[in-house]
Scaffold this motif. Structure first.
Motif, PDB file in Angstrom:
ATOM      1  N   PRO A 126       0.837  -1.213   0.000  1.00  0.00           N
ATOM      2  CA  PRO A 126       0.000   0.000   0.000  1.00  0.00           C
ATOM      3  C   PRO A 126       0.869   1.261   0.000  1.00  0.00           C
ATOM      4  CG  PRO A 126      -0.852  -1.597   1.559  1.00  0.00           C
ATOM      5  CD  PRO A 126       0.462  -2.131   1.093  1.00  0.00           C
ATOM      6  N   LEU A 127       0.513   2.196  -0.887  1.00  0.00           N
ATOM      7  CA  LEU A 127       1.302   3.402  -1.100  1.00  0.00           C
ATOM      8  C   LEU A 127       0.486   4.616  -0.662  1.00  0.00           C
ATOM      9  CD1 LEU A 127       4.064   4.198  -2.286  1.00  0.00           C
ATOM     10  CD2 LEU A 127       2.938   4.476  -4.501  1.00  0.00           C
ATOM     11  N   VAL A 128       1.131   5.502   0.106  1.00  0.00           N
ATOM     12  CA  VAL A 128       0.455   6.652   0.706  1.00  0.00           C
ATOM     13  C   VAL A 128       1.095   7.942   0.200  1.00  0.00           C
ATOM     14  CG1 VAL A 128      -0.297   7.714   2.862  1.00  0.00           C
ATOM     15  CG2 VAL A 128       0.150   5.238   2.776  1.00  0.00           C
ATOM     16  N   ALA A 129       0.283   8.848  -0.310  1.00  0.00           N
ATOM     17  CA  ALA A 129       0.755  10.176  -0.702  1.00  0.00           C
ATOM     18  C   ALA A 129       0.448  11.156   0.422  1.00  0.00           C
ATOM     19  CB  ALA A 129       0.065  10.629  -1.988  1.00  0.00           C
ATOM     20  N   TYR A 130       1.421  11.973   0.794  1.00  0.00           N
ATOM     21  CA  TYR A 130       1.196  12.992   1.825  1.00  0.00           C
ATOM     22  C   TYR A 130       1.039  14.343   1.130  1.00  0.00           C
ATOM     23  CZ  TYR A 130       1.451  14.992   6.558  1.00  0.00           C
ATOM     24  OH  TYR A 130       1.152  15.622   7.755  1.00  0.00           O
TER      25      TYR A 130
END
Length: 325
Positions: free
Chosen positions: A268-272
């Motif tokens: 899972p990839l998270v953009a801030y």
């Protein structure tokens, strides 16, 4: 003109219903993670000057805020603490009665269905404002790892569902994974700030978190914005050390990096969507230069299109309301 043969792509754009039917990328409430800034004291709900609509809140306002977040359909929050006291080793970060630990316990007791993500760093808690121990003017790596692991364990013990270390020390995921496992929290996931650039977009956050470095900058541990391949090495290391999620920070100026990491790693990839990205939009809205709803939904959709699964954003509550319209 009847003899011409060409593709009629516009056929699928002629109505909103058609456009919705063939839309490739979808922004959902479940994608949103809402950051909050919790402070000591009582009766505190003060707007951050450089972040309109974002507040420092004390624990007596926290439950009301979390119930609103849940009512909007947002499922996850990220907790940042602003302590009253700071010292050279950031001891309030790993204190059992630190502001983040108290906030986590309260949220899990009062609104248990929310997923609580604990920001795991030292910069808000150190008198020098850096993300580790400083010796002879240098942020030292290995000694800082011990305190970061201790911080993570204290947050997990308080009830955090996910640990999110943001310090960019080498080996921080391995140290935290080991610390969590030894303390009996082997099922607590790590959401690593794997790719965190030394960005100019963090200014308003430092206003909110009171975490501006008192000397120098963070370029010896945060990444050079010019580097792409280094991001791939950082992400690979964190996965090998035990990261369950990867965060890319900032998001909007690094959509190419989000795509690169997405194509290489299935986690899972998270953009801030960071503070500067937020405040620039707010300033433009206040001047009447842009439509807030349209520009925010467009840029968050771009992050999803680039490959992000989740988005940390200060716009989360507004976006949740807009998605209901």
């Amino acid at each position: 003109m009847n003899h011409l043969t060409f593709d009629r792509h516009r056929r699928l754009r002629m109505t909103e219903s058609l456009r919705s039917l063939v839309r490739e990328t979808h922004l959902l409430k479940e994608d949103l993670i809402y950051p909050i800034f919790v402070v000591e004291g009582e009766g505190v709900k003060e707007e951050v000057p450089s972040m309109p609509g974002v507040y420092h809140i004390s624990l007596d306002y926290l439950t009301e805020e979390m119930k609103e977040v849940k009512s909007l359909g947002i499922r996850s929050v990220m907790v940042f603490g602003v302590p009253d006291e700071k010292d050279e080793k950031g001891s309030q970060a790993y204190c059992e009665h630190g502001i983040v630990q108290k906030a986590i316990r309260q949220i899990k007791e009062d609104v248990p269905s929310l997923t609580v993500i604990a920001d795991t760093c030292l910069c808000q808690y150190t008198s020098h404002g850096h993300c580790g121990i400083v010796k002879d003017g240098e942020v030292v790596n290995d000694e800082s790892l011990e305190l970061l692991a201790e911080t993570a364990v204290s947050q997990a013990r308080a009830g955090a569902d996910i640990i999110a270390p943001s310090n960019m020390m080498d080996g921080f995921v391995a140290a935290i994974r080991k610390g969590l496992d030894q303390a009996g929290f082997e099922n607590t996931p790590i959401m690593s700030y794997a790719v965190k650039y030394a960005s100019s977009f963090y200014g308003p956050f430092r206003d909110a978190a009171h975490s501006t470095p008192q000397f120098g900058d963070r370029r010896t541990y945060q990444m050079d914005p010019a580097n792409r391949l280094e991001a791939k090495r950082e992400a690979k290391s964190d996965i090998e050390e035990g990261a369950d999620f990867l965060i890319i920070k900032p998001a909007l100026s690094y959509l190419d990096i989000i795509r690169e990491i997405r194509e290489e790693h299935p986690v899972p990839l998270v953009a801030y969507n960071v503070s500067g990205e937020y405040s620039l939009v707010k300033a433009a809205v206040q001047n009447g230069w842009v439509d807030e709803k349209e520009i925010v939904l467009e840029k968050l959709t771009a992050m999803k299109r680039a490959g992000a699964d989740l988005i940390i954003t200060y716009f989360a509550k507004d976006v949740a309301r807009w998605l209901d319209q």
